[in-house]
Design a protein around this motif. Structure first.
Motif, short mmCIF file in Angstrom:
data_model
loop_
_atom_site.label_atom_id
_atom_site.label_comp_id
_atom_site.label_asym_id
_atom_site.label_seq_id
_atom_site.Cartn_x
_atom_site.Cartn_y
_atom_site.Cartn_z
N PHE A 1 0.77 -1.09 -0.07
CA PHE A 1 -0.02 0.10 0.14
C PHE A 1 0.79 1.14 0.20
N GLU A 2 0.61 1.98 -0.99
CA GLU A 2 1.21 3.49 -0.90
C GLU A 2 0.50 4.51 -0.24
N SER A 3 1.45 5.27 0.78
CA SER A 3 0.52 6.30 1.42
C SER A 3 1.83 7.31 1.77
N GLN A 4 1.29 8.53 1.99
CA GLN A 4 2.06 9.65 1.78
C GLN A 4 2.54 9.94 3.44
N GLU A 5 3.51 9.38 3.94
CA GLU A 5 3.82 9.72 5.48
C GLU A 5 4.47 11.31 5.36
N THR A 6 4.07 11.72 6.68
CA THR A 6 4.18 13.00 6.93
C THR A 6 5.00 13.53 8.14
N ARG A 7 5.70 14.42 8.39
CA ARG A 7 6.44 14.64 9.60
C ARG A 7 5.88 15.95 10.08
N ILE A 8 5.50 16.25 11.29
CA ILE A 8 5.28 17.38 12.18
C ILE A 8 6.29 18.26 12.56
N LEU A 9 6.40 19.57 12.16
CA LEU A 9 7.42 20.09 12.79
C LEU A 9 6.69 21.28 13.83
N HIS B 1 -3.48 -10.97 -5.87
CA HIS B 1 -4.88 -10.36 -6.39
C HIS B 1 -4.88 -9.23 -5.83
N TYR B 2 -4.91 -8.85 -4.67
CA TYR B 2 -4.88 -7.40 -4.21
C TYR B 2 -3.84 -6.57 -4.64
N GLN B 3 -2.79 -7.04 -4.81
CA GLN B 3 -1.75 -6.21 -5.54
C GLN B 3 -1.76 -5.95 -6.92
N ARG B 4 -2.25 -6.59 -7.54
CA ARG B 4 -2.83 -6.57 -9.02
C ARG B 4 -3.88 -5.57 -9.13
N VAL B 5 -4.84 -5.39 -8.44
CA VAL B 5 -5.92 -4.39 -8.37
C VAL B 5 -4.99 -2.93 -8.13
N SER C 1 4.22 23.93 13.48
CA SER C 1 4.58 25.22 12.54
C SER C 1 4.20 24.74 11.08
N GLN C 2 4.50 23.47 10.99
CA GLN C 2 4.40 22.93 9.55
C GLN C 2 4.21 21.44 9.55
N ILE C 3 3.82 20.86 8.69
CA ILE C 3 3.39 19.32 8.30
C ILE C 3 4.14 19.28 6.93
N ILE C 4 4.91 18.46 6.91
CA ILE C 4 5.73 18.08 5.80
C ILE C 4 5.92 16.69 5.29
N PRO C 5 5.86 16.48 3.96
CA PRO C 5 5.77 15.19 3.29
C PRO C 5 7.29 14.40 3.64
N VAL C 6 7.35 13.05 3.91
CA VAL C 6 8.36 12.46 3.71
C VAL C 6 8.63 11.58 2.80
N ASP C 7 9.70 11.77 2.30
CA ASP C 7 9.95 10.61 1.11
C ASP C 7 10.55 9.39 1.73
N VAL D 1 -4.80 0.34 -10.66
CA VAL D 1 -5.60 1.72 -10.17
C VAL D 1 -4.79 2.87 -9.88
N LYS D 2 -3.33 2.61 -9.85
CA LYS D 2 -2.35 3.41 -9.17
C LYS D 2 -2.45 5.01 -9.85
N ASP D 3 -2.88 5.04 -11.27
CA ASP D 3 -3.01 6.31 -11.90
C ASP D 3 -4.28 6.85 -12.11
#
Length: 419
Positions: A162-170, A251-255, A178-184, A259-261
């Protein structure tokens, strides 16, 4: 990470020509200091795990242990439990062994530094970070090469990713956001994850073959009713989920790949994720559906998870040929599954409070967002710029009468459809 203070694990890798790799995963030996039934053990059991809040940690163990004696600090000797794994050139585990040991860490590295080392493999002469870590860069290269074949094995066995955008709270000086930034998420993160998965898998296989009572990390597949609901939802979108009544992780991974795009990829992923069972600790090995493993346990973080400490004690009982003294293993499993859920809920509550405070002065501003959930009372939307999720209540959706279609995950009005 840059702000980590306790170090559970260390890795070493050696390439064996065309024969594959030897991977060593060394884990802090907390059981050397925390005896069964001691006051430290009793308190660690009650807590079950460390709780990680933004900018604050409630540790399972006293900091003199978690950040000191048990932490694999650089250039210091530390007691450890070692898993040595021999992996073929194709990325398959051929054999493994466990041992007690004393290790000496040659470097405390961050994901950022390792990602830079990997990125500059082909131009080491001009890379400052490769010059800084010249003595261990070849070992990181071996680890990177091993990771590539392990990742191919992961894809081959069909593990769900599963792809999810992790974030870091500053935080500011007042300890407010003060800021919430994405973590690569880089190959450095994935590299360590694959090494830990290998060690956890070997631990589960070792315990199962030795018939030692211990805790397995169990993740069962979707129940019949959840599977029926997710198939109905996907069918409305013209998407099929293979596997009949007993789908595999593949089978889940194929779905997910298909749909990723799509614009609605986030909500499709969310529905697929919610269709699966929650991972728990159990004394019976029932495998791990998401990772596509027949056996799995938690071995790699005894500083912050009590189940890992139990697994260490079980492995050492076999190595030392001493009987394992445990409380009721079923009770331990249920208790640790419960403390894990409590910790997760507490972390979410604190993050939600902080995010609400952060958004107070933004009332009236306009943000772009992505719909990540649909219910009968409204839409859950994640704001793209600040990575904060909130509810858009049905009463705010306009002058219309809306009905919720559960199978389509849509709110359908007399004149409007929202999904």
């Amino acid at each position: 990470g840059e702000d980590a203070r306790d170090f559970d694990d260390a890795v070493f890798c050696k390439e064996n020509g065309d024969c594959g790799w030897t991977l060593i995963v060394a884990i802090a030996d907390v059981s050397h200091y925390v005896g069964v039934g001691s006051q430290l053990d009793t308190e660690a059991y009650l807590r079950g795990n460390s709780v990680y809040f933004p900018n604050h940690v409630v540790p399972m163990l006293p900091e003199k242990l978690s950040n000191g004696l048990c932490s694999l600090n650089p250039l210091e000797d530390r007691f450890c439990l070692v898993c040595e794994i021999h992996i073929s050139a194709e990325g398959e585990i051929q054999k493994y062994q466990f041992a007690e040991g004393i290790m000496h860490s040659h470097a405390r590295m961050t994901y950022t530094q390792v990602a830079q080392l990997i990125a500059h493999q082909d131009d080491s002469s001009s890379s400052e970070v490769r010059k800084q870590f010249a003595s261990i860069a070849p070992h990181v290269d071996d680890l990177c090469n091993l990771y590539k074949v392990l990742h191919k094995q992961r894809v081959k066995r069909g593990a769900i990713d599963f792809e999810s955008q992790e974030t870091r709270i500053l935080f500011d000086k007042q300890r407010k956001i003060s800021q919430i930034i994405p973590v690569d998420r880089t190959d450095a993160h994935r590299l360590i994850e694959e090494c830990m998965l290998c060690a956890n898998l070997c631990s589960a296989l070792f315990l199962e073959r030795a018939e030692i009572p211990a805790l397995y990390r169990v993740h069962e597949g979707p129940s019949e009713d959840r599977l029926s609901s997710v198939r109905e939802f996907l069918a409305e979108l013209g998407i099929g989920l293979g596997g009949g009544e007993d789908p595999d992780p593949e089978h889940y991974q194929r779905v997910l790949r298909a749909v990723k795009d799509r614009d609605d990829a986030a909500i499709i992923q969310s529905i697929l994720l919610r269709s699966m069972s929650q991972a728990v600790y159990q004394p019976e090995n029932l495998g791990h559906f998401g990772l596509a493993f027949d056996a799995y346990t938690h071995f790699t973080s005894p500083i912050r998870r009590y189940p890992d400490l139990v697994v260490h004690r079980a492995i050492k009982s076999k190595l030392l040929k001493k009987p394992l003294k445990l409380k009721d293993i079923i009770k331990i499993a249920e208790h640790c599954s419960g403390t894990e859920r409590t910790a997760d809920e507490a972390t979410r509550d604190v993050e939600s409070w902080l995010k609400c405070y952060f958004m107070q002065d933004k009332v009236g501003q306009i943000f772009e967002g992505t719909v990540v959930g649909v219910t009968g009372f409204g839409l859950f939307v994640e704001l793209d710029e600040v990575y904060i999720e909130g509810l858009l209540h049905v009463t705010e959706l306009g002058n219309d009468y809306f009905n919720y279609d559960k199978s389509k995950h849509a709110i359908i009005g007399e004149r409007t459809t929202l999904s």
